[in-house]
Design a protein around this motif. Structure first.
Motif, short mmCIF file in Angstrom:
data_model
loop_
_atom_site.label_atom_id
_atom_site.label_comp_id
_atom_site.label_asym_id
_atom_site.label_seq_id
_atom_site.Cartn_x
_atom_site.Cartn_y
_atom_site.Cartn_z
N ALA A 336 8.43 -37.16 -34.00
CA ALA A 336 8.24 -35.81 -33.47
C ALA A 336 9.18 -35.62 -32.28
CB ALA A 336 6.80 -35.58 -33.04
N VAL A 337 9.74 -34.44 -32.18
CA VAL A 337 10.62 -34.07 -31.07
C VAL A 337 10.08 -32.79 -30.44
CG1 VAL A 337 12.94 -33.28 -30.40
CG2 VAL A 337 12.67 -35.17 -32.01
N CYS A 338 9.94 -32.80 -29.11
CA CYS A 338 9.49 -31.63 -28.36
C CYS A 338 10.61 -31.17 -27.44
CB CYS A 338 8.24 -31.95 -27.54
SG CYS A 338 7.72 -30.62 -26.43
N VAL A 339 11.02 -29.92 -27.58
CA VAL A 339 12.07 -29.32 -26.74
C VAL A 339 11.42 -28.29 -25.83
CG1 VAL A 339 14.21 -28.00 -26.71
CG2 VAL A 339 13.81 -29.67 -28.53
N VAL A 340 11.59 -28.45 -24.54
CA VAL A 340 11.02 -27.51 -23.58
C VAL A 340 12.00 -26.35 -23.35
CG1 VAL A 340 10.34 -27.18 -21.16
CG2 VAL A 340 9.55 -29.19 -22.42
N MET A 341 11.49 -25.13 -23.51
CA MET A 341 12.25 -23.94 -23.18
C MET A 341 11.77 -23.46 -21.81
SD MET A 341 12.33 -21.88 -26.83
CE MET A 341 13.60 -20.73 -26.24
N ALA A 342 12.72 -23.22 -20.90
CA ALA A 342 12.39 -22.96 -19.51
C ALA A 342 12.93 -21.61 -19.04
CB ALA A 342 12.96 -24.07 -18.63
N SER A 343 12.40 -21.18 -17.90
CA SER A 343 12.83 -19.92 -17.27
C SER A 343 14.13 -20.13 -16.50
CB SER A 343 11.76 -19.42 -16.30
OG SER A 343 10.57 -19.08 -16.96
N GLU A 344 14.97 -19.12 -16.47
CA GLU A 344 16.20 -19.17 -15.69
C GLU A 344 15.88 -19.47 -14.22
OE1 GLU A 344 20.21 -16.43 -15.01
OE2 GLU A 344 18.34 -15.51 -15.70
N GLY A 345 16.57 -20.47 -13.67
CA GLY A 345 16.33 -20.86 -12.29
C GLY A 345 15.50 -22.11 -12.13
N TYR A 346 14.67 -22.43 -13.12
CA TYR A 346 13.84 -23.63 -13.04
C TYR A 346 14.73 -24.87 -12.98
CZ TYR A 346 10.53 -27.26 -14.38
OH TYR A 346 9.76 -28.40 -14.40
N PRO A 347 14.47 -25.89 -12.14
CA PRO A 347 13.23 -26.13 -11.40
C PRO A 347 13.17 -25.51 -10.01
CG PRO A 347 14.65 -28.04 -11.23
CD PRO A 347 15.37 -27.05 -12.10
N GLU A 348 14.11 -24.64 -9.70
CA GLU A 348 14.04 -23.92 -8.44
C GLU A 348 13.31 -22.59 -8.68
OE1 GLU A 348 14.86 -25.62 -5.90
OE2 GLU A 348 15.83 -27.23 -7.05
N GLU A 349 13.66 -21.55 -7.96
CA GLU A 349 12.96 -20.27 -8.08
C GLU A 349 13.29 -19.60 -9.41
OE1 GLU A 349 13.55 -17.69 -4.80
OE2 GLU A 349 12.88 -19.14 -3.30
N TYR A 350 12.30 -18.91 -9.97
CA TYR A 350 12.48 -18.22 -11.24
C TYR A 350 11.57 -16.99 -11.26
CZ TYR A 350 8.26 -20.93 -12.09
OH TYR A 350 7.01 -21.49 -11.98
N LYS A 351 11.90 -16.05 -12.14
CA LYS A 351 11.11 -14.83 -12.26
C LYS A 351 10.14 -14.97 -13.43
CE LYS A 351 14.56 -11.70 -10.27
NZ LYS A 351 15.42 -10.51 -10.51
N THR A 384 6.52 -14.61 -19.98
CA THR A 384 6.70 -15.85 -19.24
C THR A 384 5.85 -15.83 -17.98
OG1 THR A 384 8.60 -15.01 -17.99
CG2 THR A 384 9.06 -16.08 -20.10
N ALA A 385 5.29 -17.00 -17.64
CA ALA A 385 4.42 -17.09 -16.46
C ALA A 385 4.60 -18.42 -15.74
CB ALA A 385 2.96 -16.90 -16.85
N GLY A 386 5.71 -19.11 -16.02
CA GLY A 386 5.94 -20.40 -15.39
C GLY A 386 7.39 -20.82 -15.54
N GLY A 387 7.71 -22.00 -14.99
CA GLY A 387 9.06 -22.53 -15.10
C GLY A 387 9.32 -23.14 -16.47
N TRP A 415 13.90 -14.81 -24.74
CA TRP A 415 13.51 -13.94 -23.62
C TRP A 415 14.66 -13.96 -22.62
CZ3 TRP A 415 11.14 -18.82 -23.98
CH2 TRP A 415 11.33 -19.66 -22.90
N ASN A 416 14.64 -13.07 -21.70
CA ASN A 416 15.71 -12.93 -20.73
C ASN A 416 15.78 -14.17 -19.83
OD1 ASN A 416 17.77 -11.82 -19.22
ND2 ASN A 416 16.40 -10.70 -17.85
N GLY A 417 16.87 -14.94 -19.96
CA GLY A 417 17.06 -16.11 -19.13
C GLY A 417 16.57 -17.41 -19.73
N ALA A 418 16.12 -17.41 -20.98
CA ALA A 418 15.62 -18.63 -21.60
C ALA A 418 16.73 -19.68 -21.72
CB ALA A 418 15.06 -18.31 -22.99
N TRP A 419 16.36 -20.93 -21.48
CA TRP A 419 17.34 -22.02 -21.65
C TRP A 419 16.61 -23.32 -21.98
CZ3 TRP A 419 17.61 -26.45 -18.54
CH2 TRP A 419 16.80 -26.42 -17.38
N CYS A 420 17.35 -24.29 -22.47
CA CYS A 420 16.80 -25.61 -22.76
C CYS A 420 17.92 -26.62 -22.78
CB CYS A 420 16.07 -25.61 -24.10
SG CYS A 420 17.15 -25.35 -25.53
N ARG A 421 17.56 -27.89 -22.68
CA ARG A 421 18.54 -28.94 -22.91
C ARG A 421 18.86 -28.98 -24.40
NH1 ARG A 421 17.79 -34.51 -19.52
NH2 ARG A 421 19.09 -35.19 -21.28
N LYS A 422 20.08 -29.37 -24.72
CA LYS A 422 20.52 -29.41 -26.12
C LYS A 422 20.51 -30.82 -26.71
CE LYS A 422 21.68 -24.99 -26.04
NZ LYS A 422 21.44 -24.69 -24.62
#
Length: 434
Positions: A336-351, A384-387, A415-422
């Motif tokens: 199993a592989v889990c990929v985390v999708m994060a908010s723009e700016g994480y792990p610092e400030e994000y909207k 979105t409600a978190g990093g 979503w606006n600003g979504a990103w993840c490691r590739k």
């Protein structure tokens, strides 16, 4: 039986999803939950630190088992409060949870128990820490805050100058607040990292399948540390022989040491392991399921999790194993592989508050689960409600296949600003290639 899951992240969504598969369970509540748990269970508007209200809710609703996900309420004594109310609860007591709540305590326990770990010193003030650093050779070091810092209180320093700046930032600038009242400075271990999670009922230990987390924000393990940008299970880093070694040299002595100190540990014991040239060494202990390791590991677990959780809470793991006739848990052999999708700016400030699109399409993919972490319902739509927002998890016939499936689902979600490691799980292929 009714079950209450405490928490609001991806780990808790995965727990709700897995617990609901048990024929023993009639209802699941999640406090406070997120937009994903709301699809499966009944969310309860009680925060994880409102221990009194959680106890009152469990008593009123006749909850048969409460499962505590995050570390903060465990370190605050939620399990003690439930036990005092004669309510069955899964997780360590406050004194046992200090294994994660205080890195200084954890390191001293490892030293006393003979558990292999990095050489270290503990400091509660800036000046002695800086004086000690001045006398050190200019070598890589790790500076850790003693208290809880949401997975971000570990600063890897390339040399003495960086370590000095880290110490000043923690003590002078109070970068980590109360968590940085005390620090640990230790040698920087080199090797492959892995996560070993085990069910512990005070005496009996059952290791779960090993996994590998990806803490750094950027591809190739670059950038600042995060709470975890993805994980996969199993990992070739941990062979059966290595797992036996970790059990003998790390888990057993730690559990026995905790019993001798009258801090009997019941719950999930998580050992972050570095595979060094001198053998496995402990980076840190956590006292709960990892996040995102839980998503990958629970995706592969075929066994009914509820009897296991109950047996841990009751101190009856050995009895459960004898009665079931099982020497090990039942695992899906597929990775199993889990990929985390994060908010723009994480792990610092994000909207927060960005609408998320494509969740339904991703959920329709075979052998794929989208576990919500930082999401909420707003006006009938998921936002979105978190990093760390989602943990997109997939099974595959190989790790490469599981990765392909997970990223196929990721591509459907926007979503606006979504990103993840590739590059989540690429280490497995690199290890296989030598």
């Amino acid at each position: 039986m009714k079950v209450l899951v405490v928490g609001s992240g991806g780990r808790e969504h995965a727990l709700v999803w897995k617990i609901l598969q048990s024929p023993r369970v009639t209802e699941v509540y999640c406090a406070p939950g997120n937009a994903g748990t709301a699809l499966l269970a009944q969310n309860v508007n009680i925060l994880v630190d409102d221990i009194g209200r959680l106890v009152a809710f469990a008593r009123k609703m006749e909850i048969g088992l409460t499962v505590v996900g995050p570390e903060a309420p465990l370190c605050d004594g939620i399990v003690d409060a439930f036990i005092a109310a004669k309510l069955r609860v899964f997780g360590p007591t406050k004194r046992a949870a200090e294994l994660e709540g205080s890195k200084g305590f954890s390191k001293e326990l490892m030293r006393q128990a003979g558990v292999p770990t990095a050489d270290f010193r503990v400091f509660d003030a800036e000046e002695p820490a800086l004086n000690w650093l001045e006398e050190r050779n200019d070598a890589p070091l790790v500076v850790k805050v003693d208290g809880l810092a949401a997975g971000k209180g570990v600063l890897v320093c390339s040399g003495r100058d960086e370590a000095v700046q880290a110490v000043k930032s923690i003590f002078r600038d109070r970068t980590f607040g109360e968590a940085g009242k005390k620090i640990v400075i230790e040698e920087c271990l080199v090797g492959q990292e892995a996560s070993i999670l085990a069910l512990v009922d005070g005496t009996t230990i059952i290791p779960l399948e090993a996994s590998q987390d990806h803490k750094a924000a950027g591809d190739g393990d670059t950038g600042p540390n995060t709470g975890g940008m993805g994980a996969y299970s199993p990992t070739p880093v941990i062979s059966p022989e290595t797992l036996d070694l970790v059990l003998d040299k790390v888990l057993i002595p730690t559990v026995h040491a905790m019993r001798r100190m009258k801090r009997t540990f019941r719950g999930v014991l998580y050992a972050g392991i570095m595979l060094t040239s001198q053998g496995p060494k402990v980076l840190e202990f956590n006292v709960r399921l990892g996040d995102p390791e839980a998503q990958a590991v629970l995706m592969r677990l075929r066994s009914d999790i509820v009897p296991l959780l109950e047996a841990v809470a009751d101190g009856q793991l050995a009895k459960l194993i004898r009665e079931s006739g099982e020497s090990a848990l039942d695992w899906d052999p597929r990775p199993a592989v889990c990929v985390v999708m994060a908010s723009e700016g994480y792990p610092e400030e994000y909207k927060k508050g960005h609408p998320i699109r494509g969740l339904e399409a991703a959920a329709r993919l075979p052998d794929t689960q989208v576990f919500h972490a930082g999401t909420a319902l707003q006006g009938g739509e998921v936002v979105t409600a978190g990093g760390r927002v989602l943990g997109v998890t997939a099974l595959g016939d190989s790790i490469s296949d599981a990765k392909l499936r997970a990223y196929q689902a990721v591509k459907l979600i926007r979503w606006n600003g979504a990103w993840c490691r590739k590059d989540i799980s690429d280490k497995a292929r690199q290890l296989a290639e030598g």
